[in-house]
Design an enzyme around this catalytic site. Structure first.
Site, mmCIF file in Angstrom:
data_model
loop_
_atom_site.group_PDB
_atom_site.id
_atom_site.type_symbol
_atom_site.label_atom_id
_atom_site.label_comp_id
_atom_site.label_asym_id
_atom_site.label_seq_id
_atom_site.Cartn_x
_atom_site.Cartn_y
_atom_site.Cartn_z
ATOM 1 N N TYR A 87 27.182 38.238 58.155
ATOM 2 C CA TYR A 87 27.009 37.184 57.150
ATOM 3 C C TYR A 87 28.242 36.297 56.964
ATOM 4 C CZ TYR A 87 22.966 40.102 56.057
ATOM 5 O OH TYR A 87 21.796 40.819 56.155
ATOM 6 N N ARG A 147 12.727 42.645 59.723
ATOM 7 C CA ARG A 147 13.268 41.347 59.271
ATOM 8 C C ARG A 147 12.537 40.165 59.912
ATOM 9 N NH1 ARG A 147 17.919 42.849 56.384
ATOM 10 N NH2 ARG A 147 18.848 44.700 57.301
ATOM 11 N N ARG A 172 30.402 41.450 52.210
ATOM 12 C CA ARG A 172 29.224 42.163 52.711
ATOM 13 C C ARG A 172 29.046 41.937 54.218
ATOM 14 N NH1 ARG A 172 22.951 40.259 51.859
ATOM 15 N NH2 ARG A 172 22.012 42.087 52.829
ATOM 16 N N PRO A 184 18.903 39.048 46.331
ATOM 17 C CA PRO A 184 19.713 40.260 46.208
ATOM 18 C C PRO A 184 20.811 40.396 47.266
ATOM 19 C CG PRO A 184 17.506 40.768 47.003
ATOM 20 C CD PRO A 184 17.479 39.343 46.553
ATOM 21 N N ASN A 185 21.940 40.856 46.778
ATOM 22 C CA ASN A 185 23.122 41.179 47.597
ATOM 23 C C ASN A 185 23.863 39.953 48.128
ATOM 24 O OD1 ASN A 185 22.838 44.078 47.408
ATOM 25 N ND2 ASN A 185 21.037 43.833 48.692
ATOM 26 N N ALA A 203 16.427 40.381 51.091
ATOM 27 C CA ALA A 203 15.434 41.372 51.542
ATOM 28 C C ALA A 203 14.050 41.124 50.953
ATOM 29 C CB ALA A 203 15.918 42.780 51.190
ATOM 30 N N ASN A 220 17.080 31.554 49.758
ATOM 31 C CA ASN A 220 17.375 32.727 50.575
ATOM 32 C C ASN A 220 17.016 33.918 49.697
ATOM 33 O OD1 ASN A 220 18.303 34.837 52.079
ATOM 34 N ND2 ASN A 220 20.318 33.938 52.521
ATOM 35 N N HIS A 230 11.000 39.753 52.930
ATOM 36 C CA HIS A 230 10.159 40.531 53.834
ATOM 37 C C HIS A 230 8.988 41.219 53.129
ATOM 38 C CE1 HIS A 230 13.484 39.547 56.369
ATOM 39 N NE2 HIS A 230 14.332 40.301 55.675
ATOM 40 N N ARG A 247 17.205 40.707 64.816
ATOM 41 C CA ARG A 247 17.660 41.947 64.174
ATOM 42 C C ARG A 247 16.526 42.992 64.156
ATOM 43 N NH1 ARG A 247 20.621 40.399 58.760
ATOM 44 N NH2 ARG A 247 21.197 42.595 58.945
ATOM 45 N N ASP A 252 4.058 33.972 45.783
ATOM 46 C CA ASP A 252 3.070 33.345 44.902
ATOM 47 C C ASP A 252 3.725 32.294 44.007
ATOM 48 O OD1 ASP A 252 1.094 34.867 46.011
ATOM 49 O OD2 ASP A 252 0.792 36.167 44.266
ATOM 50 N N HIS A 307 18.082 31.653 55.981
ATOM 51 C CA HIS A 307 18.795 32.908 56.227
ATOM 52 C C HIS A 307 20.101 32.611 56.938
ATOM 53 C CE1 HIS A 307 15.384 35.182 54.932
ATOM 54 N NE2 HIS A 307 14.632 34.385 55.669
ATOM 55 N N ILE A 308 21.115 33.335 56.564
ATOM 56 C CA ILE A 308 22.424 33.189 57.199
ATOM 57 C C ILE A 308 22.366 33.754 58.620
ATOM 58 C CG2 ILE A 308 24.829 33.971 57.068
ATOM 59 C CD1 ILE A 308 24.392 34.012 53.956
ATOM 60 N N SER A 309 21.773 34.932 58.739
ATOM 61 C CA SER A 309 21.682 35.578 60.051
ATOM 62 C C SER A 309 20.380 35.178 60.742
ATOM 63 C CB SER A 309 21.727 37.105 59.873
ATOM 64 O OG SER A 309 20.597 37.552 59.138
ATOM 65 N N GLU A 316 12.938 27.957 53.418
ATOM 66 C CA GLU A 316 13.442 29.336 53.498
ATOM 67 C C GLU A 316 14.689 29.348 54.378
ATOM 68 O OE1 GLU A 316 10.553 32.224 54.904
ATOM 69 O OE2 GLU A 316 12.147 33.457 55.762
HETATM 70 C C1 DQA Z 1 19.317 37.481 54.875
HETATM 71 C C2 DQA Z 1 18.517 38.331 55.870
HETATM 72 C C3 DQA Z 1 17.749 39.416 55.143
HETATM 73 O O1 DQA Z 1 17.015 40.206 56.069
HETATM 74 C C4 DQA Z 1 18.699 40.314 54.391
HETATM 75 O O2 DQA Z 1 17.987 41.288 53.672
HETATM 76 C C5 DQA Z 1 19.623 39.554 53.494
HETATM 77 C C6 DQA Z 1 20.230 38.330 54.019
HETATM 78 C C7 DQA Z 1 20.178 36.415 55.583
HETATM 79 O O3 DQA Z 1 20.601 35.484 54.895
HETATM 80 O O4 DQA Z 1 20.452 36.521 56.772
HETATM 81 O O5 DQA Z 1 19.928 39.966 52.392
HETATM 82 O O6 DQA Z 1 18.392 36.794 54.040
#
Ligand code: DQA
Length: 145
Positions: A23, A110, A18, A10-11, A76, A73, A79, A106, A86, A99-101, A97
């Site tokens: 990011y 997270r 964003r 998502p997002n 959210a 990725n 978390h 943070r 599963d 993550h960009i950040s 797994e």
């Molecule tokens: C994220 C970190 C997550 O906590 C956040 O909800 C995202 C982006 C990252 O790529 O840093 O949507 O997965």
């Protein structure tokens, strides 16, 4: 040739606009292009998928079960989605797994990942390069360390 599924949650379709301070400026299409260019040099073929819906992400993981690896990725959902966890646990393909950040630098919520325990490893905090690093991690998985 290895086949890798790159799955974004998502997002992440909003990358580029964003919260660029967290990011970066690259769009998801730009990142996917960079990943596929790097994949070519590693003789990996990539399939890309993004969804804002948990169920669609579960299905995407299931459909990638016969691939050589997954880069995920989950945004959210990382978390708290037991359903995505599963799905990853249910398939044989190794998952990385991403993550960009740096999620550990943070908010406290997270720092928790419910999917990390069923992944081979986690890469976080390197901007869009996190995806490239994950690709190299998967490419080297069966090599001696
Ligand atoms: C994220 C970190 C997550 O906590 C956040 O909800 C995202 C982006 C990252 O790529 O840093 O949507 O997965």
């Amino acid at each position: 040739m290895k086949r890798v599924a790159v799955i974004n949650g998502p997002n992440l379709n909003l990358l580029g606009t964003r919260e660029p301070d967290k990011y970066g400026d690259r769009t998801l299409d730009e990142i996917n292009w960079l990943v596929s260019r790097e994949a070519e040099s590693l003789e990996i073929s990539c399939e890309f998928f993004q969804s804002n819906s948990e169920g669609e992400l579960v299905t995407a993981v299931q459909l990638a079960s016969d691939s050589d690896g997954i880069i995920i990725n989950a945004g959210a959902y990382t978390h708290y989605s037991i359903a995505i966890r599963d799905a990853i646990a249910a398939i044989a393909a190794p998952a990385v797994e991403v993550h960009i950040s740096n999620v550990h630098a943070r908010e406290d919520f997270r720092r928790v990942s419910v999917i990390a325990p069923v992944c081979v490893g986690v890469i976080a905090g390197f901007g869009s390069n996190s995806y490239i690093l994950a690709l190299h991690a998967l490419a080297g998985l069966d090599l001696p360390v």
